[in-house]
Scaffold this motif. Structure first.
Motif: not given
Length: 608
Positions: A9-11, A43-46, A136-137, A211-218
Motif C-alpha cells: 500500500c503506497w497510500d 513501508k506498508s508491505v506485507a 523498490l518492490l 514498483l516504487d513503493i514511495e510514489t506508486g510508480k510502476h
C-alpha cells in the motif's frame, strides 16, 4: 514449489495481518510443510508464504527470507535449476551461505547484480522481492511462464498471489470479469492476461513488475525474451546440441532433496525423459503411469516397452469412471480458473502423492518445440489464407450458418491473425454460437476477443509460426497453468525439462528446415536420441495423453449436464441440441464439458 501472496500500500493504509493470512492460507495445499509472513508497517508491505520443501528441507529454507542486513526480503515459488552454478560464482566473489536452498541464491544474486540477476536464472519461478533500502518492490516470472503470478493494481495498492482464490480471500465480493464465460467457451481456458476477476491479471512470462513503493510508480518490462533465429544451419550441429542440452536439462531437473519421479505416458517425450533420467538415477529412479479399463485409451503396451529398457521402481495406477465421478467436486475446486483441461494432471499428481513423491518430471513442451501436433502439417493449407484480402476472408463468416460443426470452425478465418489460425485449430465455439449460448450479442464476443494481444511473431516461417502459436497460446495459457494448479492441489511439483531455458534457446536457434520434416513428426528429437528410443515408440501413431472423457461423460448421462446448465446462465435449448449431437457422435466431448465447467467453476459457485 510454494504459494506466495502479498499486499503493498503506497497510500500507507494499515495492512491487516488477518487479511494477509487469509490470502496465504487459502493456498495451504501449495505449501503444507511450512508457512511464514513478513509485515513492514513503515513501508506498508506485507508478504506471505506457504512452503513445499523440495530443496533444503531444513528450517534454513524458511520464507519469507531476509538478507543478513535485513534490507532485502524474498517470497518465492519454484525452482532455479542453475542455482549451484550461480552460488559458486557468488562464493568466488566472497559471499557465504547459511543454507543449501536456491532461495538464498536469489537473494544474494540480487544483492550482487541488482535486477540484472534475474536474467541469469534458469528455472520455473515466480517471486516477489522487497528492497527496503531502495524502496523498490519486484514481481518476476520465469522465461516460459511455467509458474503463475497474478497481480492487481489499484489507485493505492498492489496485490499479488500464486492463485486467484487469494484475491477473493482478500475481498470475498471481488467483482467478476464480465467476459470470462466468453473466453472459456471460445478458447477452453482463460487466455492471459485475463482472469475471471476484474482487474486481476497474469504477469507476462519473462517479465518483471518494478514498483516504487514511495510514489506508486510502476512499470512492467521484459528481462528474458527468447526469439527465433537461424544460428544453427547444420543438421549434425543441431543434433549434437539438442542431445547435449536436453540431457543436461534432465540432469538439472533431477536435483532434489525430496522424493522425485518421472511420469511415463508411453509417448516419445515422457519416454525420452525416463530413459535419460535412468542413466543418472539407475536403480533409484521412480516412475509411474496411468492406465484405463478402456483399452483404446490405455497406453500400457508402450509403457511396458520403455520399462523393459530401464531399471526403475514403477507403479501403475488404474483410473476409472468412478474415480472421475468421485473427484469431480475437488477437480472443479482445484481449477482456480476455469478450463476444459487439467483432469489428467489432477490424477497424475494424485497418484504421485499416493506414491510418496513430492516432484515428478513431465514431457510437457516437447510437442510445441519439435512439431508433435497435427497443426504442424495442417498449416500448409492454412498458410494460403494469409494472402487473401480482408473482403474475401470475411466470406468465411458464412460458414457460421453451416449445420455441420466442423465447417462452422472456418468462420474463425474471418478474424485477424494469429487468433484466426489458433481458434480454427483449437477453438471450442464460434462467436455466433457463443452469443447464442450466453444470450449476448456477437459484437460482445468479438469485442472481448479483440482485447487479446498475444505475443506471436508474425514474420516467421510456417513451422516456427505454429511452434510459437502452440507455445504462447495453448501451452502457456492452458497446459502450464492447468498443470500448476492441478498438481499443487495435491502438493506435488511438476517439472518440465523440455522448457529448460537453455534447451528452448537451442531449439529456437535451429534453422526451420532442419528442425521439422513433414513426413516425420519430431524428426530432430527422434533422430538425436534414436540410439535409446525404442522404434515402437517413435513410429507409433500419436495418441496424446487423453482420458476416456467421451465414454465417461456419456455414462454420466444428461443429469450432470442439465444440472450444470441450470446454474450457469446458459441457453438451455441450445444446450439440449449440443447434448444430442454429442450423443450421436457428431461433436467432440470438449463442447459439452466447456458448458459444464462454465457453470461449475463460475466465481460465485467456487466461493460457495
Amino acid at each position: 514449489m510454494c504459494g506466495i501472496a502479498g499486499i503493498i500500500c503506497w497510500d500507507r493504509q494499515k495492512i491487516e495481518e488477518d487479511v494477509l493470512l487469509r490470502m496465504r492460507d487459502v493456498m495451504t495445499h501449495r505449501g503444507p510443510d511450512d508457512s511464514g509472513f513478513y509485515i513492514n508497517e513503515r513501508k506498508s508491505v506485507a508478504l506471505g508464504h506457504r512452503r513445499l520443501s523440495i530443496i533444503d528441507l531444513s528450517s534454513l529454507g524458511h520464507q519469507p527470507m531476509l538478507a543478513e542486513d535485513g534490507n532485502v526480503c524474498l517470497v518465492y515459488n519454484g525452482e532455479i535449476y542453475n542455482f549451484l552454478d550461480i552460488r559458486k560464482e557468488l562464493r568466488d566473489k566472497g559471499y557465504t551461505f547459511n543454507s543449501t536452498s536456491d532461495t538464498e541464491v536469489i537473494l544474494k544474486a540480487y544483492q550482487e547484480w541488482g535486477e540484472q540477476a534475474f536474467e541469469r536464472f534458469n528455472g520455473m519461478y515466480a517471486f516477489c522481492l522487497h528492497d527496503k533500502k531502495e524502496d523498490l518492490l519486484y514481481l518476476a516470472r520465469d522465461h516460459a511462464g511455467i509458474k503463475p503470478l497474478y497481480y492487481s493494481l489499484t489507485k493505492g495498492n498492489l496485490i499479488f498471489a500464486s492463485e486467484t482464490k487469494a484475491f477473493t480471500a482478500f475481498h470475498p465480493h471481488w467483482e467478476k470479469n464480465s467476459d470470462w464465460k466468453i473466453y472459456l467457451l471460445t478458447f477452453g481456458h482463460m487466455p492471459e492476461p485475463f482472469t475471471t476477476l476484474n482487474n486481476v491479471f497474469m504477469l507476462p512470462q519473462g517479465s518483471l513488475l518494478r514498483l516504487d513503493i514511495e510514489t506508486g510508480k510502476h512499470e512492467i518490462m521484459k528481462f528474458n525474451q527468447i526469439n527465433f533465429s537461424q544460428k544453427i544451419i547444420n543438421e549434425k550441429d543441431a543434433l549434437e546440441q539438442v542431445r547435449d542440452t536436453f540431457t543436461e536439462s534432465v540432469k538439472r531437473h533431477l536435483i532434489s532433496d525430496a522424493p522425485i519421479g518421472v511420469f511415463l505416458s508411453g509417448g516419445i517425450d515422457s519416454s525420452l525423459i525416463a530413459l535419460v533420467a535412468n542413466t543418472y538415477q539407475k536403480e533409484n529412479l521412480r516412475t509411474l503411469s496411468i492406465i484405463f479399463d478402456e483399452k483404446e485409451y490405455s497406453e500400457e503396451t508402450y509403457q511396458d516397452i520403455v520399462l523393459k529398457k530401464m531399471n526403475s521402481h514403477h507403479h501403475k495406477y488404474l483410473v476409472t469412471e468412478n474415480d472421475f465421478t468421485n473427484n469431480l467436486e475437488n477437480i472443479f475446486q482445484a481449477m482456480d480458473q476455469p478450463t476444459i483441461d487439467g483432469v489428467n494432471t489432477y490424477f497424475i499428481a494424485k497418484c504421485a502423492k499416493e506414491d510418496g513423491l513430492k516432484a515428478v518430471l513431465s514431457g510437457l513442451g516437447g510437442d510445441e518445440l519439435f512439431g508433435g501436433y497435427s497443426s504442424f502439417t495442417r498449416i500448409d493449407h492454412l498458410w494460403k489464407v494469409k494472402w487473401l484480402s480482408k473482403n474475401i476472408r470475411n466470406l468465411f463468416k458464412l460458414s457460421e450458418f453451416s449445420g455441420i460443426d466442423k465447417f462452422k470452425r472456418f468462420s474463425f478465418l474471418s478474424m485477424q491473425e494469429p487468433l484466426s489460425f489458433y481458434l480454427l485449430l483449437r477453438g471450442i465455439y464460434t462467436p455466433k454460437t457463443v452469443s447464442v449460448i450466453l444470450g449476448c450479442s456477437v459484437n460482445d464476443v468479438q469485442k472481448a476477443i479483440k482485447k487479446l494481444n498475444p505475443d506471436i511473431h508474425q514474420h516467421l516461417g510456417k513451422q516456427n509460426f505454429v511452434s510459437c502459436l502452440e507455445t504462447n497460446l495453448y501451452m502457456k495459457n492452458q497446459l502450464l497453468r492447468d498443470t500448476d494448479v492441478m498438481s499443487m492441489r495435491h502438493s506435488v511439483e511438476v517439472r518440465v525439462p523440455f522448457l529448460d531455458r537453455k534447451l528452448i534457446e537451442t531449439v529456437f536457434s535451429i534453422r526451420e528446415d532442419i528442425k521439422f520434416r513433414k513426413d516425420i513428426p519430431k524428426f530432430l528429437l527422434v533422430k538425436a536420441f534414436e540410439h535409446i528410443l525404442p522404434e515402437e515408440i517413435t513410429t507409433r501413431k500419436k495418441q496424446g495423453f487423453t482420458f476416456p472423457f467421451d465414454v465417461w461423460i456419456k455414462k454420466q448421462g444428461k443429469g450432470l449436464f442439465e444440472n450444470a446448465v441450470s446454474k450457469g446462465g446458459i441457453n438451455k435449448k441450445y444446450a439440449d441440441r449440443v447434448w444430442n449431437e454429442f450423443q450421436q457422435g457428431n461433436i467432440h466431448w470438449s463442447k459439452v464439458w466447456a458448458m459444464v465447467v462454465a457453470a461449475a467453476t463460475c466465481p460465485s459457485t467456487m466461493n460457495n
